[in-house]
Structures are given as structure tokens and as C-alpha cells.
Write a protein that holds these residues in place. Structure first.
Motif, mmCIF file in Angstrom:
data_model
loop_
_atom_site.group_PDB
_atom_site.id
_atom_site.type_symbol
_atom_site.label_atom_id
_atom_site.label_comp_id
_atom_site.label_asym_id
_atom_site.label_seq_id
_atom_site.Cartn_x
_atom_site.Cartn_y
_atom_site.Cartn_z
ATOM 1 N N GLY A 116 39.734 43.415 54.334
ATOM 2 C CA GLY A 116 39.128 44.311 54.313
ATOM 3 C C GLY A 116 38.345 44.689 52.847
ATOM 4 O O GLY A 116 38.896 44.754 51.889
ATOM 5 N N HIS A 117 37.031 45.101 53.009
ATOM 6 C CA HIS A 117 36.083 45.050 51.857
ATOM 7 C C HIS A 117 36.075 46.608 51.489
ATOM 8 O O HIS A 117 35.888 47.456 52.191
ATOM 9 C CB HIS A 117 34.763 44.582 52.104
ATOM 10 N N ARG A 118 36.377 46.640 50.093
ATOM 11 C CA ARG A 118 36.547 48.229 49.715
ATOM 12 C C ARG A 118 37.784 49.030 50.651
ATOM 13 O O ARG A 118 37.451 50.054 50.882
ATOM 14 C CB ARG A 118 35.453 48.701 49.230
ATOM 15 N N ILE A 147 43.410 43.080 51.221
ATOM 16 C CA ILE A 147 42.460 44.428 51.040
ATOM 17 C C ILE A 147 41.816 43.939 49.667
ATOM 18 O O ILE A 147 42.411 43.965 48.712
ATOM 19 C CB ILE A 147 43.265 45.639 51.226
ATOM 20 N N GLU A 148 40.312 44.270 49.865
ATOM 21 C CA GLU A 148 39.730 43.921 48.503
ATOM 22 C C GLU A 148 39.491 45.368 47.837
ATOM 23 O O GLU A 148 39.109 46.134 48.628
ATOM 24 C CB GLU A 148 38.139 43.379 48.751
ATOM 25 N N LEU A 149 39.766 45.543 46.622
ATOM 26 C CA LEU A 149 39.609 46.635 45.841
ATOM 27 C C LEU A 149 38.783 46.527 44.419
ATOM 28 O O LEU A 149 39.310 45.373 43.550
ATOM 29 C CB LEU A 149 40.796 47.394 45.619
ATOM 30 N N ASP A 150 37.806 47.434 44.112
ATOM 31 C CA ASP A 150 37.164 47.203 42.890
ATOM 32 C C ASP A 150 37.995 48.000 41.840
ATOM 33 O O ASP A 150 38.094 49.165 42.189
ATOM 34 C CB ASP A 150 35.698 47.517 43.082
ATOM 35 N N VAL A 151 38.203 47.563 40.618
ATOM 36 C CA VAL A 151 38.923 48.080 39.881
ATOM 37 C C VAL A 151 38.446 48.350 38.355
ATOM 38 O O VAL A 151 37.898 47.293 37.717
ATOM 39 C CB VAL A 151 40.448 47.410 39.761
ATOM 40 N N PHE A 199 36.998 51.905 41.886
ATOM 41 C CA PHE A 199 35.616 52.297 41.888
ATOM 42 C C PHE A 199 34.722 50.872 41.748
ATOM 43 O O PHE A 199 34.980 49.971 41.229
ATOM 44 C CB PHE A 199 35.332 53.123 40.670
ATOM 45 N N HIS A 200 33.653 51.160 42.375
ATOM 46 C CA HIS A 200 32.704 49.918 42.479
ATOM 47 C C HIS A 200 31.711 49.852 41.424
ATOM 48 O O HIS A 200 31.298 48.847 40.858
ATOM 49 C CB HIS A 200 32.181 49.809 44.025
ATOM 50 N N ASP A 201 30.862 51.081 41.551
ATOM 51 C CA ASP A 201 29.624 51.307 40.459
ATOM 52 C C ASP A 201 30.011 51.374 39.229
ATOM 53 O O ASP A 201 31.018 52.078 38.883
ATOM 54 C CB ASP A 201 28.604 52.127 41.170
ATOM 55 N N ILE A 226 42.143 42.333 43.799
ATOM 56 C CA ILE A 226 41.830 43.199 42.782
ATOM 57 C C ILE A 226 40.635 42.490 42.117
ATOM 58 O O ILE A 226 40.790 41.362 41.589
ATOM 59 C CB ILE A 226 42.890 43.404 41.663
ATOM 60 N N GLU A 227 39.628 43.078 42.370
ATOM 61 C CA GLU A 227 38.082 42.555 41.715
ATOM 62 C C GLU A 227 37.829 43.398 40.295
ATOM 63 O O GLU A 227 37.808 44.556 40.427
ATOM 64 C CB GLU A 227 36.987 42.936 42.745
ATOM 65 N N LEU A 228 38.139 42.634 39.205
ATOM 66 C CA LEU A 228 37.876 43.388 37.925
ATOM 67 C C LEU A 228 36.570 43.756 37.727
ATOM 68 O O LEU A 228 35.646 42.922 38.004
ATOM 69 C CB LEU A 228 38.528 42.169 36.966
ATOM 70 N N LYS A 229 36.368 44.825 37.316
ATOM 71 C CA LYS A 229 35.131 45.499 37.075
ATOM 72 C C LYS A 229 35.050 46.016 35.480
ATOM 73 O O LYS A 229 36.126 46.723 35.271
ATOM 74 C CB LYS A 229 34.649 46.407 38.027
ATOM 75 N N GLY A 230 33.864 45.876 34.708
ATOM 76 C CA GLY A 230 33.794 46.655 33.656
ATOM 77 C C GLY A 230 34.812 46.152 32.480
ATOM 78 O O GLY A 230 35.350 45.244 32.823
HETATM 79 MG MG MG Z 1 34.036 43.991 45.320
#
Ligand code: MG
Ligand code: G3P
Length: 227
Positions: free
Chosen positions: A5-7, A32-36, A47-49, A99-103
């Protein structure tokens, strides 16, 4: 086929919110994919952006806002921006969590959170899958934590990517649908690495990638993936 499941289930509910996660759980996804991101006051949030405009009624860079400020915003349908912790509590091992690492400043608190859930709340390392587009971060994770499954994200074709993935023992490569082909799939499989493709929403395209031999599909409509 591994259903991701994307986001959450972003085709049905506002992305990276608790209702999106609830929907993904209802649809019985495997992962479940989540942007973090890590916000200014140190909380891990979904959060994605880098900036708030597209998905909330706020303005500016997320990393410059405190958690209290972020809580004032509407992330869609009146939902608040959730913490990673509230998401994990909701998921409660009913699906694995990518958990997709962002920032910046996200890696260490995420590793710390995973350790907490493994040591105190009965989760397994295998319930998690950490991903990033940044090789340096993936290398660091493997150096610090040998047991956490890694997904190496790939946006464009890149020389030596599979060799790198093999070296750091990734569980899967998470590949942009535009560059997935049978050679890449075969080469990954020869190295014992799974291939997950993102983000595929069209039914015909889902059928195409299944036939091509991918192991998992990220979709905003994960119920379309089928068995
Ligand atoms: Mg992502
Ligand atoms: O993790 C798969 C996909 O989400 C990667 O790209 O930009 O949607 O986070 P992005």
C-alpha cells in the motif's frame, strides 16, 4: 504477489494519514509504505514532500516546523499529520511497515524507534523494511543494524546498483516502474534480491508487471494487485 500500500492507500484516502493506513489494512496489504520526516522539534512524522503546500493547508518547509505547528494543519479530510509512532500503534503488526527515509536527521531516530518496538512491544526486525534513495544512508543502516531489512530505492538506471545492493545485503530493490525489465529482475533474483516496482495503479500495467516476474507491487490502490 506482495501487495504494498503506497503512502497507506493513497488512491482512496489522503496520503500518509491514519485513515489511509486504516484503508490499507482493510484491503489486507502485506506491506504499508510510509514516507517519514523528522520535524524541527524532533518527532518523526509521516509526510512525503519537503514542503507543506501540496497535501496540507500549510506553507513552507516541513523540517522548519515544530510538531505543535504541524498539528494545526489539515492533511486532507480533516486528518492531522501523524507521527510514525501513532502509525505503528495502529498497524500493530497487521502488516509490515516500509519506512522510507526522507530529509535529514531521520535515520537515527527511525533506527531507535525500530529497536524500541522490537525490544519492548514484541515486533520483529522482519516487520520493518527501511528504504531510501541514498546509498550512503543504506550503507549506514547496514553498518549499524545488521538485522533490519533494507529496500534500496532506484529512480533511474544506475551502474553498480545491484552489486551495491548485494554488498549491503538488501532484502529488495524498490524500482521505478519505468526502468523495470526482465534482465534487471533476473539479475536481482540471481543475487537473492526481491524486486518491488513502484508505483503502479493501472490494472493492465499491474498484470504486465506480474507477468514480467516482479515480487511485489506498490500501488495507491493495493486491492487492484490481486493475488
Ligand atoms: Mg515513498
Ligand atoms: O517507496 C516507493 C516510492 O514511494 C518512492 O518514491 O517519491 O513516492 O516516495 P516516492
Amino acid at each position: 504477489m506482495i501487495k504494498i500500500g503506497h503512502r497507506g492507500a493513497a488512491g482512496y484516502e489522503p496520503e500518509n494519514t491514519l485513515i489511509s493506513i486504516k484503508k490499507a489494512l482493510e484491503l489486507k496489504v502485506d506491506i504499508i509504505e510510509l514516507d517519514v520526516y523528522c520535524c524541527q522539534s524532533g518527532e518523526l512524522v509521516l509526510f512525503h514532500d519537503p514542503t507543506l503546500e501540496r497535501t496540507t493547508n500549510g506553507k513552507g518547509y516541513l523540517i522548519r516546523k515544530s510538531y505543535a505547528e504541524l498539528q494545526q494543519l489539515d492533511a486532507g479530510k480533516g486528518e492531522r499529520i501523524p507521527t510514525l509512532e501513532s502509525a505503528l500503534k495502529l498497524i500493530n503488526r497487521k502488516a509490515k511497515v516500509n519506512i522510507e527515509l526522507k530529509g535529514r536527521r531521520t535515520l537515527h531516530p527511525v533506527l531507535h524507534m525500530i529497536e524500541k518496538y522490537v525490544h519492548y512491544y514484541g515486533w520483529q526486525y522482519d516487520d520493518f523494511l527501511i528504504s531510501s534513495f541514498k546509498r550512503s544512508k543504506l550503507k549506514k543502516i547496514r553498518k549499524l543494524k545488521s538485522k533490519i531489512p533494507i529496500g534500496a530505492l532506484l529512480l533511474y538506471r544506475s551502474l553498480g546498483f545491484l552489486k551495491f545492493s548485494q554488498k549491503i545485503k538488501t532484502y529488495a530493490i524498490h524500482v521505478n516502474y519505468k526502468i523495470v525489465n526482465s534482465k534487471l529482475i533476473n539479475d536481482a533474483h540471481k543475487k537473492g534480491i526481491k524486486v518491488f516496482v513502484w508505483t503502479v495503479n493501472d490494472l493492465q500495467e499491474i498484470t504486465y508487471f506480474k507477468k514480467l516476474g516482479v515480487d511485489g507491487i506498490f500501488s495507491d490502490y493495493p486491492d487492484r494487485i490481486g493475488e
